[in-house]
Design a protein around this motif. Structure first.
Motif, PDB file in Angstrom:
ATOM      1  N   PRO A  93       0.830  -1.209   0.000  1.00 37.25           N
ATOM      2  CA  PRO A  93       0.000   0.000   0.000  1.00 37.25           C
ATOM      3  C   PRO A  93       0.862   1.256   0.000  1.00 37.25           C
ATOM      4  O   PRO A  93       2.082   1.190   0.227  1.00 37.25           O
ATOM      5  CB  PRO A  93      -0.794  -0.128   1.304  1.00 37.25           C
ATOM      6  N   PRO A  94       0.258   2.410  -0.236  1.00 35.49           N
ATOM      7  CA  PRO A  94       1.024   3.664  -0.237  1.00 35.49           C
ATOM      8  C   PRO A  94       1.808   3.871   1.057  1.00 35.49           C
ATOM      9  O   PRO A  94       1.315   3.600   2.152  1.00 35.49           O
ATOM     10  CB  PRO A  94      -0.063   4.734  -0.400  1.00 35.49           C
ATOM     11  N   SER A  95       3.032   4.309   0.899  1.00 39.31           N
ATOM     12  CA  SER A  95       3.876   4.614   2.055  1.00 39.31           C
ATOM     13  C   SER A  95       4.879   5.677   1.643  1.00 39.31           C
ATOM     14  O   SER A  95       5.212   5.813   0.462  1.00 39.31           O
ATOM     15  CB  SER A  95       4.603   3.363   2.552  1.00 39.31           C
ATOM     16  N   TRP A  96       5.372   6.436   2.624  1.00 40.47           N
ATOM     17  CA  TRP A  96       6.321   7.496   2.333  1.00 40.47           C
ATOM     18  C   TRP A  96       7.236   7.666   3.523  1.00 40.47           C
ATOM     19  O   TRP A  96       6.849   7.484   4.667  1.00 40.47           O
ATOM     20  CB  TRP A  96       5.582   8.811   2.054  1.00 40.47           C
ATOM     21  N   THR A  97       8.493   7.982   3.240  1.00 34.43           N
ATOM     22  CA  THR A  97       9.444   8.233   4.309  1.00 34.43           C
ATOM     23  C   THR A  97      10.356   9.383   3.902  1.00 34.43           C
ATOM     24  O   THR A  97      10.638   9.574   2.708  1.00 34.43           O
ATOM     25  CB  THR A  97      10.281   6.982   4.620  1.00 34.43           C
ATOM     26  N   ASP A  98      10.824  10.139   4.894  1.00 31.88           N
ATOM     27  CA  ASP A  98      11.784  11.195   4.600  1.00 31.88           C
ATOM     28  C   ASP A  98      13.190  10.792   5.035  1.00 31.88           C
ATOM     29  O   ASP A  98      14.097  11.625   5.122  1.00 31.88           O
ATOM     30  CB  ASP A  98      11.379  12.501   5.285  1.00 31.88           C
ATOM     31  N   ALA A  99      13.390   9.487   5.304  1.00 30.02           N
ATOM     32  CA  ALA A  99      14.695   8.988   5.727  1.00 30.02           C
ATOM     33  C   ALA A  99      15.328   8.164   4.608  1.00 30.02           C
ATOM     34  O   ALA A  99      14.641   7.403   3.921  1.00 30.02           O
ATOM     35  CB  ALA A  99      14.551   8.125   6.987  1.00 30.02           C
ATOM     36  N   PRO A 100      16.657   8.306   4.405  1.00 26.78           N
ATOM     37  CA  PRO A 100      17.337   7.472   3.420  1.00 26.78           C
ATOM     38  C   PRO A 100      17.287   5.996   3.831  1.00 26.78           C
ATOM     39  O   PRO A 100      17.259   5.702   5.031  1.00 26.78           O
ATOM     40  CB  PRO A 100      18.781   7.989   3.461  1.00 26.78           C
ATOM     41  N   PRO A 101      17.267   5.069   2.887  1.00 26.92           N
ATOM     42  CA  PRO A 101      17.334   5.283   1.446  1.00 26.92           C
ATOM     43  C   PRO A 101      15.965   5.423   0.778  1.00 26.92           C
ATOM     44  O   PRO A 101      15.881   5.442  -0.445  1.00 26.92           O
ATOM     45  CB  PRO A 101      18.027   4.010   0.967  1.00 26.92           C
ATOM     46  N   GLY A 102      14.899   5.519   1.592  1.00 28.06           N
ATOM     47  CA  GLY A 102      13.576   5.641   1.007  1.00 28.06           C
ATOM     48  C   GLY A 102      13.283   7.023   0.461  1.00 28.06           C
ATOM     49  O   GLY A 102      12.512   7.169  -0.482  1.00 28.06           O
ATOM     50  N   SER A 103      13.920   8.052   1.037  1.00 30.59           N
ATOM     51  CA  SER A 103      13.694   9.417   0.559  1.00 30.59           C
ATOM     52  C   SER A 103      14.506   9.668  -0.711  1.00 30.59           C
ATOM     53  O   SER A 103      15.496   8.983  -0.994  1.00 30.59           O
ATOM     54  CB  SER A 103      14.084  10.423   1.640  1.00 30.59           C
ATOM     55  N   ARG A 104      14.105  10.668  -1.458  1.00 33.18           N
ATOM     56  CA  ARG A 104      14.730  10.978  -2.742  1.00 33.18           C
ATOM     57  C   ARG A 104      16.206  11.345  -2.546  1.00 33.18           C
ATOM     58  O   ARG A 104      16.534  12.230  -1.753  1.00 33.18           O
ATOM     59  CB  ARG A 104      13.984  12.127  -3.401  1.00 33.18           C
ATOM     60  N   PRO A 105      17.123  10.697  -3.252  1.00 32.21           N
ATOM     61  CA  PRO A 105      18.543  11.035  -3.096  1.00 32.21           C
ATOM     62  C   PRO A 105      18.882  12.350  -3.794  1.00 32.21           C
ATOM     63  O   PRO A 105      18.340  12.653  -4.862  1.00 32.21           O
ATOM     64  CB  PRO A 105      19.264   9.861  -3.772  1.00 32.21           C
ATOM     65  N   PRO A 106      19.764  13.144  -3.205  1.00 27.12           N
ATOM     66  CA  PRO A 106      20.160  14.417  -3.830  1.00 27.12           C
ATOM     67  C   PRO A 106      21.139  14.194  -4.976  1.00 27.12           C
ATOM     68  O   PRO A 106      21.759  13.123  -5.089  1.00 27.12           O
ATOM     69  CB  PRO A 106      20.827  15.168  -2.682  1.00 27.12           C
ATOM     70  N   HIS A 107      21.303  15.214  -5.826  1.00 28.69           N
ATOM     71  CA  HIS A 107      22.269  15.104  -6.915  1.00 28.69           C
ATOM     72  C   HIS A 107      23.467  16.021  -6.713  1.00 28.69           C
ATOM     73  O   HIS A 107      24.232  16.268  -7.646  1.00 28.69           O
ATOM     74  CB  HIS A 107      21.609  15.355  -8.277  1.00 28.69           C
ATOM     75  N   ASP A 108      23.641  16.497  -5.508  1.00 27.09           N
ATOM     76  CA  ASP A 108      24.843  17.222  -5.107  1.00 27.09           C
ATOM     77  C   ASP A 108      25.739  16.257  -4.332  1.00 27.09           C
ATOM     78  O   ASP A 108      25.269  15.540  -3.443  1.00 27.09           O
ATOM     79  CB  ASP A 108      24.472  18.422  -4.230  1.00 27.09           C
ATOM     80  N   ALA A 109      27.031  16.223  -4.665  1.00 28.02           N
ATOM     81  CA  ALA A 109      27.927  15.227  -4.072  1.00 28.02           C
ATOM     82  C   ALA A 109      28.006  15.337  -2.551  1.00 28.02           C
ATOM     83  O   ALA A 109      27.952  14.331  -1.842  1.00 28.02           O
ATOM     84  CB  ALA A 109      29.317  15.344  -4.683  1.00 28.02           C
ATOM     85  N   GLY A 110      28.137  16.562  -2.037  1.00 26.05           N
ATOM     86  CA  GLY A 110      28.222  16.738  -0.591  1.00 26.05           C
ATOM     87  C   GLY A 110      26.952  16.286   0.114  1.00 26.05           C
ATOM     88  O   GLY A 110      27.005  15.600   1.146  1.00 26.05           O
ATOM     89  N   GLN A 111      25.815  16.643  -0.436  1.00 24.47           N
ATOM     90  CA  GLN A 111      24.546  16.230   0.156  1.00 24.47           C
ATOM     91  C   GLN A 111      24.345  14.723   0.035  1.00 24.47           C
ATOM     92  O   GLN A 111      23.801  14.080   0.938  1.00 24.47           O
ATOM     93  CB  GLN A 111      23.402  16.989  -0.513  1.00 24.47           C
ATOM     94  N   LEU A 112      24.784  14.153  -1.090  1.00 28.41           N
ATOM     95  CA  LEU A 112      24.636  12.710  -1.266  1.00 28.41           C
ATOM     96  C   LEU A 112      25.529  11.949  -0.284  1.00 28.41           C
ATOM     97  O   LEU A 112      25.134  10.910   0.247  1.00 28.41           O
ATOM     98  CB  LEU A 112      24.975  12.307  -2.699  1.00 28.41           C
ATOM     99  N   ARG A 113      26.716  12.487  -0.014  1.00 20.26           N
ATOM    100  CA  ARG A 113      27.602  11.845   0.971  1.00 20.26           C
ATOM    101  C   ARG A 113      26.919  11.804   2.341  1.00 20.26           C
ATOM    102  O   ARG A 113      26.948  10.773   3.024  1.00 20.26           O
ATOM    103  CB  ARG A 113      28.924  12.599   1.051  1.00 20.26           C
ATOM    104  N   ALA A 114      26.283  12.891   2.732  1.00 16.60           N
ATOM    105  CA  ALA A 114      25.566  12.925   4.012  1.00 16.60           C
ATOM    106  C   ALA A 114      24.373  11.974   3.993  1.00 16.60           C
ATOM    107  O   ALA A 114      24.073  11.307   4.990  1.00 16.60           O
ATOM    108  CB  ALA A 114      25.109  14.351   4.309  1.00 16.60           C
ATOM    109  N   TYR A 115      23.691  11.909   2.872  1.00 15.35           N
ATOM    110  CA  TYR A 115      22.551  10.994   2.699  1.00 15.35           C
ATOM    111  C   TYR A 115      22.994   9.545   2.894  1.00 15.35           C
ATOM    112  O   TYR A 115      22.346   8.761   3.599  1.00 15.35           O
ATOM    113  CB  TYR A 115      21.996  11.224   1.297  1.00 15.35           C
ATOM    114  N   LEU A 116      24.119   9.194   2.274  1.00 14.64           N
ATOM    115  CA  LEU A 116      24.615   7.820   2.387  1.00 14.64           C
ATOM    116  C   LEU A 116      25.076   7.515   3.812  1.00 14.64           C
ATOM    117  O   LEU A 116      24.899   6.392   4.298  1.00 14.64           O
ATOM    118  CB  LEU A 116      25.747   7.595   1.391  1.00 14.64           C
TER     119      LEU A 116
END
Length: 266
Positions: free
Chosen positions: A132-155
């Motif tokens: 069923p529908p679900s949503w999260t704002d936590a990685p890795p379920g949230s949309r990954p950024p396309h900025d390297a610094g932000q992606l490093r923090a996301y990972l």
């Protein structure tokens, strides 16, 4: 269960002059004489390839994987499968898991569905689920950024860490790709993050298990070697292989055995 596993393994590893259907895959080998491409250069290529923003990011994944099931009371067995996850507009998703081994199409495949190792036909559906529908704002379920610094923090958040070791970065990369099919901007950001990692060295050209040509980058830790395979033109991550570099007799594995392998597709 040990008897079942032993019987299944005997079926796979014996037979009248046949190649095993799902015996443990051999490690990928680097093409002799091929020129390694430094990760910095590959990251530059990825950034250039992402200039027009295409292809775009997709939520979901399409991956073929091989994993070595290990236990101290039975022989190790290799479990190959293909998984496709697709999301719908209402944030629901479907997951299809199929038993398949592209090295030996049409031959039996071993699955451990319900915890019992057994042979199934190539292409058999192991599971088909709708969520069923679900949503999260936590990685890795949230949309990954396309900025390297932000992606490093996301990972790092994916691994619940302040900062990432190279081994943790590779694990987080696999987790990301098991949830998202990266677009060109996200692949370029990931290539830059990987280029900044310590100990990830270029070793040359390989052909992955889906027949794709890639550049390989290796990181070695105690007892394990991780090989990252990337598209030489776009910097897209194609696969990740983990291989034992020392014997582990308690689990029936020897140096050179592949512990796990994933090949991601678009």
């Amino acid at each position: 269960m040990a008897a079942v596993a032993a019987t299944a393994l005997a079926l796979l590893l014996s037979g009248p002059a046949t190649t095993p259907a799902v015996a443990a895959p051999r490690p990928l080998t680097v093409l002799a004489g091929s020129t390694p491409v430094p990760l910095d250069r590959l990251a530059e290529r990825a950034a250039a390839a992402a200039a027009d923003g295409s292809p775009t990011l997709l939520k979901g994944t399409h991956v073929q994987s091989w994993s070595l099931g290990m236990s101290d009371d039975r022989p190790p067995i290799t479990l190959p499968e293909e998984r496709i996850v697709r999301w719908t507009a209402d944030d629901g998703h479907t997951e299809l898991v199929v038993a398949t081994d592209p090295r030996h199409p049409g031959r039996p495949v071993l699955t451990d569905e319900d915890g019992e190792p057994r042979l199934v036909d190539d292409g058999d559906v192991i599971s088909r689920q709708t969520f069923p529908p679900s949503w999260t704002d936590a990685p890795p379920g949230s949309r990954p950024p396309h900025d390297a610094g932000q992606l490093r923090a996301y990972l790092a958040e994916t691994e619940h860490a302040e900062s990432l070791s190279t081994a943790e970065l590779l694990d987080a990369t696999a987790e990301l790709l098991d949830h998202w099919t990266l677009g060109a901007p996200e692949s370029a950001a990931l290539a830059r993050v990987l280029a900044d990692a310590e100990g990830l060295r270029p070793v040359g050209q390989v052909t992955d298990r889906l027949g794709r040509s890639g550049q390989a980058y290796v990181y070695e830790a105690v007892g394990l070697r991780q090989m990252l395979i990337m598209d030489p033109a776009t910097g897209t991550v194609l696969g990740l292989e983990t291989t034992f570099t020392s014997d582990q007799p308690e689990y029936g594995v020897t140096a050179g055995d592949v512990m796990e392998y994933s090949a991601w597709m678009r």
